[in-house]
Write a protein that holds these residues in place. Sequence first.
Motif, PDB file in Angstrom:
ATOM      1  N   THR A  36     -29.372  69.945 -27.803  1.00  0.00           N
ATOM      2  CA  THR A  36     -30.141  70.229 -26.589  1.00  0.00           C
ATOM      3  C   THR A  36     -31.115  71.352 -26.887  1.00  0.00           C
ATOM      4  O   THR A  36     -30.899  72.156 -27.802  1.00  0.00           O
ATOM      5  N   GLU A  53     -19.748  67.875 -20.544  1.00  0.00           N
ATOM      6  CA  GLU A  53     -19.916  66.604 -21.260  1.00  0.00           C
ATOM      7  C   GLU A  53     -19.408  66.734 -22.696  1.00  0.00           C
ATOM      8  O   GLU A  53     -18.727  65.841 -23.208  1.00  0.00           O
ATOM      9  N   SER A  54     -19.752  67.839 -23.334  1.00  0.00           N
ATOM     10  CA  SER A  54     -19.322  68.062 -24.724  1.00  0.00           C
ATOM     11  C   SER A  54     -17.818  68.196 -24.807  1.00  0.00           C
ATOM     12  O   SER A  54     -17.190  67.658 -25.726  1.00  0.00           O
ATOM     13  N   ILE A  70     -22.056  64.366 -29.976  1.00  0.00           N
ATOM     14  CA  ILE A  70     -22.737  65.386 -29.176  1.00  0.00           C
ATOM     15  C   ILE A  70     -24.146  65.526 -29.729  1.00  0.00           C
ATOM     16  O   ILE A  70     -24.332  65.623 -30.943  1.00  0.00           O
ATOM     17  N   ASN A  97     -22.956  71.735 -17.100  1.00  0.00           N
ATOM     18  CA  ASN A  97     -22.751  70.283 -17.120  1.00  0.00           C
ATOM     19  C   ASN A  97     -22.807  69.743 -18.544  1.00  0.00           C
ATOM     20  O   ASN A  97     -22.011  68.868 -18.912  1.00  0.00           O
ATOM     21  N   LYS A  98     -23.706  70.264 -19.370  1.00  0.00           N
ATOM     22  CA  LYS A  98     -23.774  69.853 -20.782  1.00  0.00           C
ATOM     23  C   LYS A  98     -22.503  70.274 -21.521  1.00  0.00           C
ATOM     24  O   LYS A  98     -21.983  69.535 -22.360  1.00  0.00           O
ATOM     25  N   ILE A 146     -32.675  74.726 -22.418  1.00  0.00           N
ATOM     26  CA  ILE A 146     -31.998  74.656 -21.127  1.00  0.00           C
ATOM     27  C   ILE A 146     -31.855  76.084 -20.602  1.00  0.00           C
ATOM     28  O   ILE A 146     -31.225  76.921 -21.239  1.00  0.00           O
ATOM     29  N   ASN A 162     -25.652  74.310 -29.469  1.00  0.00           N
ATOM     30  CA  ASN A 162     -26.052  74.181 -28.072  1.00  0.00           C
ATOM     31  C   ASN A 162     -25.624  75.405 -27.270  1.00  0.00           C
ATOM     32  O   ASN A 162     -26.396  75.918 -26.448  1.00  0.00           O
ATOM     33  N   GLU A 203     -27.090  73.266 -15.264  1.00  0.00           N
ATOM     34  CA  GLU A 203     -27.378  72.232 -16.264  1.00  0.00           C
ATOM     35  C   GLU A 203     -26.631  72.521 -17.565  1.00  0.00           C
ATOM     36  O   GLU A 203     -26.061  71.619 -18.174  1.00  0.00           O
TER      37      GLU A 203
END
Length: 159
Positions: A97, A112-113, A94, A108-109, A100, A36, A105
Amino acid sequence: MDTKNNNNIGLNIEKSKKVAENLNDLLSNYQLFYMNLRGFHWNIKGKKFFELHLKFEELYNDTLIKVDEIAERILTLSETPFHSFKKYLDTAEIKSTENIKDGEEAINKILESLKTLLAKERTILTMASEANDEGTVALMSDYIVQQEKLVWMLSSYLE
């Protein structure tokens, strides 16, 4: 010392096996995180391109080192690290993705990870401590300290 129930580094085989199982789960999550991050690095657009392009490269290079360290720790515990993308995809929390381009964004990913990775690392830290596995404890402790600071910095960037 009961060497019959201990592995090559003197740790209980069953406890080490459980730690290694959790490390394999962590390894799978790191592999998805790495891919990602590569995608964020390649696809980022906009006014923050230059700074985020470099930051994402720094993060994926660091993650690649961690992937190797985790795999080698699993081997040190006399177990086998996962090494297929099918296994990573089947195991990782996870998710992959794609495409992106927006910096916020992507960050934010990443946050989260990191939340997922930190939770898994804290679990492994506790489990390894109970198994007297100082090598894994030290590795997880180092990751946690580094990632908590990264969460603070990335969160501050978004404010």
